[in-house]
Design an enzyme around this catalytic site. Structure first.
Site, PDB file in Angstrom:
ATOM      1  N   CYS A  89       0.803  -1.216   0.000  1.00 45.76           N
ATOM      2  CA  CYS A  89       0.000   0.000   0.000  1.00 45.76           C
ATOM      3  C   CYS A  89       0.840   1.271   0.000  1.00 45.76           C
ATOM      4  O   CYS A  89       0.296   2.370  -0.112  1.00 45.76           O
ATOM      5  CB  CYS A  89      -0.949  -0.018   1.185  1.00 45.76           C
ATOM      6  SG  CYS A  89      -1.807  -1.592   1.304  1.00 45.76           S
ATOM      7  N   HIS A 103      -3.244   8.309   5.496  1.00 47.90           N
ATOM      8  CA  HIS A 103      -3.407   6.968   4.928  1.00 47.90           C
ATOM      9  C   HIS A 103      -4.823   6.505   5.268  1.00 47.90           C
ATOM     10  O   HIS A 103      -5.531   6.019   4.413  1.00 47.90           O
ATOM     11  CB  HIS A 103      -2.347   6.025   5.492  1.00 47.90           C
ATOM     12  CG  HIS A 103      -2.348   4.667   4.868  1.00 47.90           C
ATOM     13  ND1 HIS A 103      -2.309   4.474   3.507  1.00 47.90           N
ATOM     14  CD2 HIS A 103      -2.392   3.419   5.417  1.00 47.90           C
ATOM     15  CE1 HIS A 103      -2.327   3.167   3.244  1.00 47.90           C
ATOM     16  NE2 HIS A 103      -2.382   2.511   4.375  1.00 47.90           N
ATOM     17  N   HIS A 163      -9.839   1.658  -0.844  1.00 53.60           N
ATOM     18  CA  HIS A 163      -8.385   1.502  -0.762  1.00 53.60           C
ATOM     19  C   HIS A 163      -7.898   0.793  -2.028  1.00 53.60           C
ATOM     20  O   HIS A 163      -8.120  -0.408  -2.198  1.00 53.60           O
ATOM     21  CB  HIS A 163      -8.039   0.676   0.483  1.00 53.60           C
ATOM     22  CG  HIS A 163      -6.577   0.649   0.803  1.00 53.60           C
ATOM     23  ND1 HIS A 163      -5.617   1.130  -0.061  1.00 53.60           N
ATOM     24  CD2 HIS A 163      -5.910   0.189   1.890  1.00 53.60           C
ATOM     25  CE1 HIS A 163      -4.417   0.972   0.491  1.00 53.60           C
ATOM     26  NE2 HIS A 163      -4.572   0.403   1.679  1.00 53.60           N
TER      27      HIS A 163
END
Lengths: 426, 400
Positions: free
Chosen positions: B159, B289, B326
């Site tokens: 990520c 994030h 995401h």
């Protein structure tokens, strides 16, 4: 428009910009350790054997260069190590060897400033296949959580960071089936920018039953079960695997702690054929550009290169492209510089092959003898390079070697100039 | 040190195809979450995601991910004015942020392309699809279409890949090793990711992700593709290219602790490095994030407090993942483009579903609608599997 700087040759670089190798570690088809790999490359000993650990079905190619049985328990008998994917176990063993060679045990650097950068082509396909099988044969909700977290390509680099507490930059990259030197390039950038003092940099690539079958069905593998780069009869490659890890530092850092230097990476060149999908340019233009750039940055002329570790993998068009690139860059000198492709012995080990080539060059620099090109006998007149030159007592000592990295799918290319170096060099 | 500018951007997201739609979607707090339509998710633990409503051109043999990457890359290069004229005279770099690339998205596609399920001969189209499933195949196609490209790297650091790609572009330009960089992020929804994150209990079983909310219970997968063109400011000005923002800091670190459990020290170190040039007090807001997992949002909040001290209380924070899900490796790139759109629009996008403030997360999380807020410096975070952390500091055009 281009004003990309040209002032990279070591003569003009300060010690904190020069990149040296202070440790190497490997797990290869010859087993654990750099030594068996180097010994085999020198002796021209093939690691290609009939594949026995999976069903070959109606595959035409039935051989490969697998990593043999490894005694993990004597290295680490913990259950977490035993359960780790093969790629992580091998990379950890290679890192352990490289760090021991570089440091005598205790890590001499600030762990917040030690990073990891690993390149790979297939990544964790061995783990991903298990996830797919579980989803198809059973249910998506039964996918094992601990297995899934190992599917990310950076799982290996993370495992190394966790084992040694290395908190610096942590990269996992791919640049095609030749991904090795792009990773070294990033590692060098991280060292030169001052963000890290040391980088664990290398590659891993393993192949699975599905990989072998898919490559065979795509017609990429050798029907004659032979890896013979540059040979007239070459008809495809043989799958190989392995992992090699290097400890990289700047010359300034290595010097400050009195480390032994195995070799200097004095020039990194990166190119790309940009020719299309899953193919290489017939003239190998990306590789030629990479070799030229590597030598320009090392500040040396082609005649100074004493050995070329080639990327040719026994594929008709691919080997011809590398030959064309070498001819383009070296001209007449190409007839006098010893060339060998370790893939004749190890098969096409993807990103791991890039680092096998680096090891071949470092070994050649250490004893002034290039590794042997074995397996090919009937050299293609279209690939007229200097293979296995007879021993010559008047040969100049080998002080610079060139390692090639070239992707047969897609044409990403890179080259390294490796030179002898001591921390006492000015 | 030379200044590094962003001169081209593009995005295809769950809340908008194209920059105008994406910008409006962010400002209006559009929710991109829906039932999964791309494949049959009925056997999965979770059936919701934020998908992109975009299909590849008819007759293409390439994967949807590869076609998405090609589309956004072409758009970004065009918006930066970098076309064929630059092929011979410049050296370009392509940095692709994608964990899954063009791999099979669902079980039927995997069966069609992979041993032992695949049967019959391999046609040319199937061969292309099989090879496109390998990592970095997407990259090779981007290299062929990016003028003068020589260095190409696919970042696969989970990520944090997107911000790593942007950071590498920044450092490669500072080292004067390239004339410009194309940074492309792409990730599509796949069955392994949906199954895997679900068994890790990382996905919300509810309507959608609730970042920074006390009742947050997991993230939600999203699709996305975006691209940026990055080059030295002086060069951009010289050729009259539009300057959309500047990059003025990059940090990356590793927890060296656990594959999935985060620490606060690693994110702290990445943020401090990214802020070394401008200083923490100069930051106007943070693109967090903000995955909406209990552990991430707590670790990120703690790290923000440690880095920013008192300034943390005056600092608006937002999580775009509440709107667009995401998108894993691509998220850093997609959210960087979203941040630039918000900076240029003078607003901070809202965090959706923040229905219960968490007393343990003492931050000014923007919610209940976008906040008009002119900004000069914004910090972007991306943290990933393996304890991998990256931060980038962006400045408004002419801001550094």
């Amino acid at each position: 428009m281009s004003d990309v700087s040209k002032d990279f040759s070591p003569q003009q670089l300060s010690p904190d910009q020069r990149i040296v190798i202070t440790g190497l570690g490997a797990v290869s088809p010859y087993g654990v350790g750099v030594e068996p790999l180097v010994a085999a490359l020198r002796a021209g000993e093939s690691a290609i054997r009939p594949i026995e650990d999976f069903d070959l079905g109606d595959c035409r190619c039935t051989v490969g260069a697998r990593i043999p049985h490894v005694d993990y328990a004597t290295f680490d008998s913990s259950s977490s190590f035993r359960r780790a994917p093969r790629a992580s176990r091998f990379a950890i063993m290679a890192t352990d060897e490289a760090l021991r060679a570089s440091t005598d045990g205790e890590l001499p650097w600030n762990p917040e400033r030690v990073g990891v950068c690993l390149g790979t082509y297939r990544g964790m396909s061995e783990v991903s296949e298990k996830i797919w099988t579980k989803m198809i044969e059973r249910e998506p909700r039964f996918v094992p959580a601990l297995l899934f977290q190992e599917t990310v390509t950076n799982a290996v680099a993370s495992a190394i960071s966790i084992r040694w507490g290395l908190k610096g930059t942590n990269y996992a990259i791919s640049a095609g089936n030749a991904s090795g030197y792009q990773g070294l390039y990033l590692a060098a950038q991280t060292l030169r920018s001052g963000r890290c003092e040391a980088m664990i940099a290398g590659t891993f690539d393993l192949f699975t039953e599905a990989n072998h079958h898919d490559m065979d069905d795509l017609g990429m593998l050798s029907d004659s079960n032979a890896s013979r780069p540059f040979d007239r009869r070459r008809d495809g490659f043989v799958m190989g695997e392995g992992t090699v890890v290097a400890v990289l530092e700047t010359l300034a850092t290595a010097r400050a702690r009195g480390a032994q230097v195995l070799a200097e990476i004095s020039g990194i060149g990166i190119g790309h054929d940009a020719y299309g999908f899953a193919t290489t340019h017939p003239e190998g233009v990306g590789l030629a550009a990479a070799m030229e750039q590597a030598m320009e940055r090392a500040g040396i002329e082609p005649e100074a290169i004493g050995f070329i570790a080639a990327a040719a993998n026994s594929t008709q068009s691919f080997d011809r492209a590398e030959h064309a690139a070498i001819r383009e860059v070296f001209g007449a000198a190409a007839s006098t510089i010893p060339v060998s492709s370790p893939k004749a012995l190890t098969g096409e080990a993807m990103a791991a092959s890039d680092m096998f080539n680096l090891v071949a060059c470092v070994a050649a620099l250490s004893d002034a003898e290039p590794s042997v090109h074995n397996g090919s006998e009937d050299f293609d007149p279209d690939c007229d390079l200097a293979f296995n030159l007879p021993e010559r007592s008047d040969r100049e000592p080998l002080t610079a070697a060139l390692a090639n990295s070239y992707s047969y799918f897609g044409g990403s290319a890179a080259a390294l100039v490796l030179q002898s170096c001591s921390i006492h060099d000015s | 040190m030379s200044r590094i500018a962003i001169t081209g951007i593009s995005a295809i997201t769950p809340i908008g195809d194209g920059l105008e739609a994406f910008s409006a979607g962010l400002r209006d707090g559009v929710d991109g979450v829906d039932e999964i339509r791309g494949f049959d998710a009925s056997r999965h633990r979770v059936q919701r995601a934020a998908e992109v409503d975009w299909q590849p051109p008819a007759g293409s043999s390439y994967s949807r991910a590869t076609e998405l990457a090609l589309e956004v890359s072409a758009q970004a290069l065009a918006s930066a004015g970098l076309d064929e004229r630059f092929r011979d005279e410049s050296r370009g770099t392509v940095l692709l942020a994608s964990n899954q690339g063009g791999m099979a998205a669902d079980c039927p596609e995997y069966r069609r392309t992979t041993h032992p399920y695949r049967s019959g001969g391999v046609s040319r189209d199937l061969g292309i699809r099989m090879l496109d499933g390998a990592p970095a195949a997407t990259l090779d196609l981007l290299m062929a279409r990016c003028p003068g490209a020589h260095l190409g790297i696919n970042l696969t650091t989970a990520c944090s890949a997107g911000l790593h790609a942007l950071g590498i572009a920044y450092e490669t330009l500072l080292a004067r090793d390239t004339d410009f960089a194309l940074v492309t992020g792409v990730e599509v929804l796949t069955e392994p990711a949906l199954a895997g994150f679900a068994v890790l209990r990382a996905l919300t079983p509810g309507e959608g992700p609730r970042p920074f909310s006390e009742d947050r219970d997991g993230t939600l997968l999203g699709e996305g593709a975006a691209a940026l063109v990055v080059e030295p400011l002086a060069k951009a000005r010289a050729r009259g290219a539009p300057v959309l923002a500047e990059i003025c800091g990059y940090g990356s670190s590793t927890d060296a602790y656990h594959m999935t459990r985060p620490l606060t020290e690693g994110p702290e170190q990445a943020m401090r490095q990214a802020l070394a040039g401008v200083g923490a007090d100069a930051v106007d807001w943070i693109k967090a994030h903000g995955t909406a997992t209990p552990a991430n949002d707590l670790a990120e909040t703690t790290a923000i407090h440690k880095v920013f001290g008192d300034h943390a209380r005056r600092l608006p924070v937002t999580s775009m993942k509440s709107q667009i899900g995401h998108s894993l490796g691509a998220s850093g790139v997609v959210e960087a483009v979203g941040t630039i759109l918000a900076m240029r629009g003078g607003f901070v996008p809202p965090t959706l579903r923040l229905d219960r403030r968490d007393p343990a997360l003492d931050l000014d999380v923007v919610h209940g609608g976008a906040r008009d807020f002119p900004s000069r410096y914004v910090l972007l975070n991306a943290f990933g599997f393996g304890g991998n952390n990256a931060s980038i500091t962006l400045a408004a055009a002419n801001g550094c």
